[in-house]
Design an enzyme around this catalytic site. Structure first.
Site, mmCIF file in Angstrom:
data_model
loop_
_atom_site.group_PDB
_atom_site.id
_atom_site.type_symbol
_atom_site.label_atom_id
_atom_site.label_comp_id
_atom_site.label_asym_id
_atom_site.label_seq_id
_atom_site.Cartn_x
_atom_site.Cartn_y
_atom_site.Cartn_z
ATOM 1 N N CYS A 55 0.850 -1.182 0.000
ATOM 2 C CA CYS A 55 0.000 0.000 0.000
ATOM 3 C C CYS A 55 0.891 1.239 0.000
ATOM 4 O O CYS A 55 1.261 1.756 1.055
ATOM 5 C CB CYS A 55 -0.897 -0.024 1.235
ATOM 6 N N CYS B 265 -7.652 5.728 -7.320
ATOM 7 C CA CYS B 265 -7.095 6.314 -6.106
ATOM 8 C C CYS B 265 -7.113 7.831 -6.188
ATOM 9 O O CYS B 265 -6.782 8.416 -7.222
ATOM 10 C CB CYS B 265 -5.662 5.822 -5.899
#
Length: 424
Positions: free
Chosen positions: A159, A353
């Site tokens: 991540c 994102c």
């Protein structure tokens, strides 16, 4: 009547509960088990860490939200899943039987894999709101007596977006406080290049992020393994493109936030046929475990192979859009099985994102997440910052209302609309 148990009440577990209740038959029971009484919106943790948000602003009490929708809630940690017996064992000694189990546990944060890493060591974390609150206290002390910052993601991390986000949010906050000139910043990452993101890059993410870092005077070290962390000092080995050690770095810091690698939670770790060696849940195309087909999994706890082999190990991120797609597929597949039909729904593994950079931001859309892609787009601007703020409010509203509307679907459509307007 079937009993559907969902373990976890985060970004995967709460939407899963709402969608499952809507998809299930009226006679079916849906129960959520979580080791926390509050839902918190993880993407806002970087703001909490620099005191731009109070934790109370991004938290909601779980039980009353679920009760409104006739969803049961048990506030307890699951100590072990017993798939052969169709039950989960709780840490208070109780056992809960299930007909279908959905694992939405999120990850275990593997700080222990690197000496001195994490809130119990010498670096901060934004992976949990408790960590972010701890990081905020350290931040207030730091800005009163500034010095070097080391920020990034260690080997095995998957991540990477929040590391970039927090680096830029810190940089913005320091400029607002007029102490940026007193803070050398170094970004340390296991990625082979800046903007890789665990996705092999998206659009011109490499060029754009390198340009932003140069503009903000943030130096970087890629292909990096963090060997150990001591108080105020990080020891890093930089590797070449073949994965061989190239250079060692001893980096002083007054403040550091490093994202850890993830592992599966203890409740499922090491269960043969259920998880891989790192403890992530094995699933088929319908989100089912191949060995135990009445067990499904969604979110970060799912086993996904890396997009590509990198000199230093990197994982693949599970973004919010992907998680929501997993949730919808799982709910519909369980309903199909309840009706005696084969489960056929597949999640759409796309990556979307919005990364806030404090006063602007970066956005990417990768459709699908794993190359080659139909859409491969990365952009930067103030609009992303504004979109991230709006998205936070919208998602919290969704949680309060219990709606099953797919929030990320709207983000994708809006992003694609922007691309069309720009002629991309």
């Amino acid at each position: 009547m079937a009993h559907i148990v969902i373990v976890g009440a985060g970004l995967g577990g709460m939407p899963m509960a709402y969608e499952m209740r809507e998809a299930a038959r009226p006679s079916d029971r849906v129960t959520v088990i979580a080791n926390t009484a509050k839902f918190h919106f993880v993407p806002s943790n970087p703001w909490v860490a620099v005191n731009w948000r109070q934790r109370e602003e991004i938290e909601l009490e779980i039980e009353p939200l679920l009760k409104k929708h006739d969803i049961g809630f048990i506030h307890a940690a699951v100590s072990r899943v017993h798939p052969g017996q169709n039950r989960v064992e709780l840490d208070d000694g109780r056992s809960i039987d299930y007909d279908y189990l959905v694992l939405a546990t999120g990850p275990r944060l593997a700080f222990d894999e690197i000496e001195g890493l994490g809130p119990r060591g010498h670096t901060q974390s934004i992976c949990h709101v408790d960590h972010a609150a701890h990081a905020r206290t350290a931040w207030e002390g730091f800005v009163a007596d500034p010095g070097p910052i080391v920020v990034g993601a260690v080997q095995g991390a998957s991540c990477f977006g929040p590391a970039y986000e927090f680096a830029m949010i810190m940089e913005t906050d320091l400029r607002r406080r007029k102490v940026r000139d007193q803070v050398p910043m170094t970004f340390v990452t296991s990625e082979p290049y800046i903007g890789h993101l665990g996705l092999g890059g998206v659009g011109d993410s490499k060029g754009l992020m390198e340009s932003i870092f140069r503009d903000k005077h943030i130096r970087w070290i890629c292909n990096a393994k963090v060997d150990r962390v001591e108080a105020g000092r990080m020891f890093v080995t930089e590797h070449d493109e073949d994965g061989k050690p190239k250079k060692t770095h001893e980096l002083p810091f007054s403040y550091s936030m490093m994202l850890p690698a993830f592992k599966g939670v203890e409740a499922v770790y090491g269960i043969e046929g259920l998880t891989n060696p790192r403890g992530f849940v094995l699933i088929d195309a319908q989100q089912r475990n191949p060995t135990y087909p009445n067990i499904y999994a969604v979110g970060v706890c799912v086993a996904i192979p890396p997009v590509e082999t990198t000199p230093v190990p990197t994982g693949t991120p599970k973004t919010g859009y992907m998680i929501e797609s997993m949730v919808t597929a799982t709910a519909q597949n369980i309903r199909a099985v309840l009706d005696g039909l084969p489960p056929v729904r597949k999640a759409t593994w796309n990556a979307v994102c919005l990364a806030d950079f404090g006063d602007n931001g970066a956005a990417f859309v990768a459709l699908p997440q794993i190359p080659p892609r139909n859409v491969n787009w990365f952009s930067h601007g103030k609009w992303v910052h504004l979109a991230k703020v709006a998205f936070e409010k919208y998602f919290m509203h969704k949680m309060k209302k219990g709606t099953t509307e797919t929030v990320y679907e709207k983000v994708v459509m809006d992003a694609l609309g922007i691309m069309k307007l720009k002629g991309n």
